[in-house]
Design an enzyme around this catalytic site. Structure first.
Site, PDB file in Angstrom:
ATOM      1  N   HIS A  97       1.680   1.835  -3.262  1.00  0.00           N
ATOM      2  CA  HIS A  97       0.732   2.688  -3.981  1.00  0.00           C
ATOM      3  C   HIS A  97       1.236   4.121  -4.079  1.00  0.00           C
ATOM      4  O   HIS A  97       0.451   5.026  -4.369  1.00  0.00           O
ATOM      5  CB  HIS A  97      -0.633   2.670  -3.291  1.00  0.00           C
ATOM      6  CG  HIS A  97      -1.387   1.387  -3.455  1.00  0.00           C
ATOM      7  ND1 HIS A  97      -2.609   1.157  -2.875  1.00  0.00           N
ATOM      8  CD2 HIS A  97      -1.079   0.245  -4.129  1.00  0.00           C
ATOM      9  CE1 HIS A  97      -3.029  -0.058  -3.184  1.00  0.00           C
ATOM     10  NE2 HIS A  97      -2.115  -0.631  -3.945  1.00  0.00           N
ATOM     11  N   ASP A 137       0.867  -1.178   0.000  1.00  0.00           N
ATOM     12  CA  ASP A 137       0.000   0.000   0.000  1.00  0.00           C
ATOM     13  C   ASP A 137       0.901   1.225   0.000  1.00  0.00           C
ATOM     14  O   ASP A 137       2.076   1.122  -0.360  1.00  0.00           O
ATOM     15  CB  ASP A 137      -0.947  -0.030   1.202  1.00  0.00           C
ATOM     16  CG  ASP A 137      -2.287   0.644   0.910  1.00  0.00           C
ATOM     17  OD1 ASP A 137      -2.273   1.721   0.294  1.00  0.00           O
ATOM     18  OD2 ASP A 137      -3.333   0.101   1.300  1.00  0.00           O
TER      19      ASP A 137
END
Length: 458
Positions: free
Chosen positions: A280, A257
């Protein structure tokens, strides 16, 4: 997970001299951590040397229902206000720890600290809760003038904090409502460093820096890896929240993430010299999630970042202007505020899906709704420059998106000296909407590529 009685001697105090203290175990000296090359514009508070006659070594609990939490608490109480607490063994924490009372102490972790994963629902019910995005944490450390550090020259398994996340990643596949704790929280901290430590396999985010100021994080090694092929849930590296004057630098993060995420009311933050893999991106947000709340992100400098195999790199994610259901226990949209004075500089992109992402439709697959209810939050005075490297083939030839939900929501967004290439060798293109394209040194198009919209948490 019953609390183990204190029983055995909790704290071994070395009261004679520094030499005597070191005979109790090898204690690395406190690292000298300075921000570089950039800082927050203000000097960090001075942290004086600790009393050489006050070393508290944390002992291990015994018995079948082992829980080292009471031992840790006792050691910190014994050596608070001037001492050094040494974690030189293998510890298992089975109950929550509120350590927000610390003052003028060093925590030296040369052993290992792990959290009991025998009952993931115990932690759902007993961890410390944050209303923001339904987050929680095993333990939280706060106070004033605290240094937490280890020794990365030790072998793997030493100087490590381990969340034992696999059990939670497996459980959440069948129960999406499971609330999983974060691994570490600096909460209510004024003046702290954290350095030279390994962090492994958090059930949720690795770190939150909340309600804190004057924090330096340096020389950290963060890795989330499933041994069973289980999908890793979240695992943000660091999230800043309601915090001011924070530096995160010189670290390695391999996760699933955000590498770093600036949550609401993060100001005067520097992120520099990081290697991020599988993430991310370096993300502003998500913000604007809660109606009647004002989110401010201001004065960020992100410098010299390497990003590999990520969905995004330089990223700003804002919720739309109306609240709607999003996920189990999570709704979003309708908040106000602004993003202002942000610079992304010297970014090396390696096989990321997008080099640049700006969205004001975060968390929604219904783009029509976002157009009907533009974000209440504005983005202004943002520069993204000196970005080079490659994107993945996923969206080729598109290399990024810069989309504001209305013409008056974004101003003075500049993109300069972008030399990112796409695998096909074609000229890279970017979706640009409601932007001043004269400030973008990009080839802009109006229509998006055929892609799945990101609706992940955070």
């Amino acid at each position: 997970m019953r609390l183990d009685s204190i029983g055995s001697l909790v704290v071994a105090l070395c009261h004679v001299s520094l030499a005597a203290a070191k005979r109790c175990g090898t204690i690395p000296p406190r690292p000298v951590i300075t921000p570089g090359p950039y800082d927050t514009g203000m000097a960090m508070p001075h942290s004086p040397p600790r009393d050489v006659n006050r070393y508290c070594h944390v002992s291990q609990a015994r018995g079948r229902d082992r829980d080292d939490a009471p031992h840790i608490l006792r050691a910190l109480q014994e050596c608070n206000n001037g001492g050094t607490i040494v974690f030189d063994k293998s510890y298992l924490i089975g109950s929550p720890l509120d350590l927000t009372f610390l003052k003028h102490v060093d925590l030296v972790i040369t052993g290992s600290i792990a959290f009991d994963d025998s009952d993931v629902y115990y932690w759902q019910n007993n961890s410390f809760k944050y209303t923001f995005q339904n987050q929680s944490v095993f333990w939280k450390i706060g106070g004033e003038d605290v240094n937490v550090y280890g020794d990365l020259s030790l072998e793997e398994g030493k100087s490590v904090i381990d969340g034992k996340g696999e059990a939670y990643w497996e459980a959440v596949q069948n129960d999406s409502s499971l609330l999983r704790p974060m691994l570490f929280a600096l909460d209510g901290m004024k003046g702290a460093t954290m350095s030279n430590l390994r962090m492994r396999n958090p059930p949720n985010w690795f770190n939150i820096i909340a309600n804190s100021s004057d924090i330096i994080i340096s020389n950290m090694d963060l890795r989330a890896k499933s041994l069973k092929g289980t999908k890793i849930a979240n695992s943000d590296g660091w999230d800043t929240y309601k915090s001011d004057r924070v530096v995160i630098q010189d670290s390695y993060i391999n996760n699933s993430d955000d590498c770093v995420s600036f949550k609401p009311n993060s100001t005067n933050v520097v992120i520099q010299n990081l290697e991020c893999i599988g993430s991310h991106g370096i993300s502003i947000g998500s913000i604007g999630q809660y109606p009647n709340e004002t989110d401010i992100i201001e004065n960020l400098y992100i410098y010299n970042i390497s990003m590999t195999n990520a969905s995004d790199f330089a990223r700003i994610k804002v919720w739309p202007g109306i609240e709607t259901d999003f996920q189990t226990h999570l709704a979003g949209g309708g908040g106000t505020g602004y993003v202002r004075n942000v610079t992304y500089d010297l970014l090396h992109s390696i096989n990321n899906d997008r080099a640049i992402t700006i969205t004001q439709c975060y968390g929604q697959s219904n783009e029509t709704l976002c157009n009907e209810y533009p974000a209440n939050l504005t983005i202004e005075d943002v520069t993204m420059k000196n970005i080079y490297g490659t994107t993945s083939a996923k969206l080729d030839p598109e290399a990024g998106t810069l989309v504001c939900s209305a013409p008056d929501r974004c101003s003075n967004i500049r993109v300069e000296n972008i030399t990112v290439t796409v695998p096909s060798g074609e000229p890279p293109i970017y979706e640009c909407r409601n932007m001043d394209n004269s400030l973008l040194q990009l080839t802009c198009i109006e229509e998006p590529a055929d892609e799945d919209r990101d609706t992940s948490q955070g």
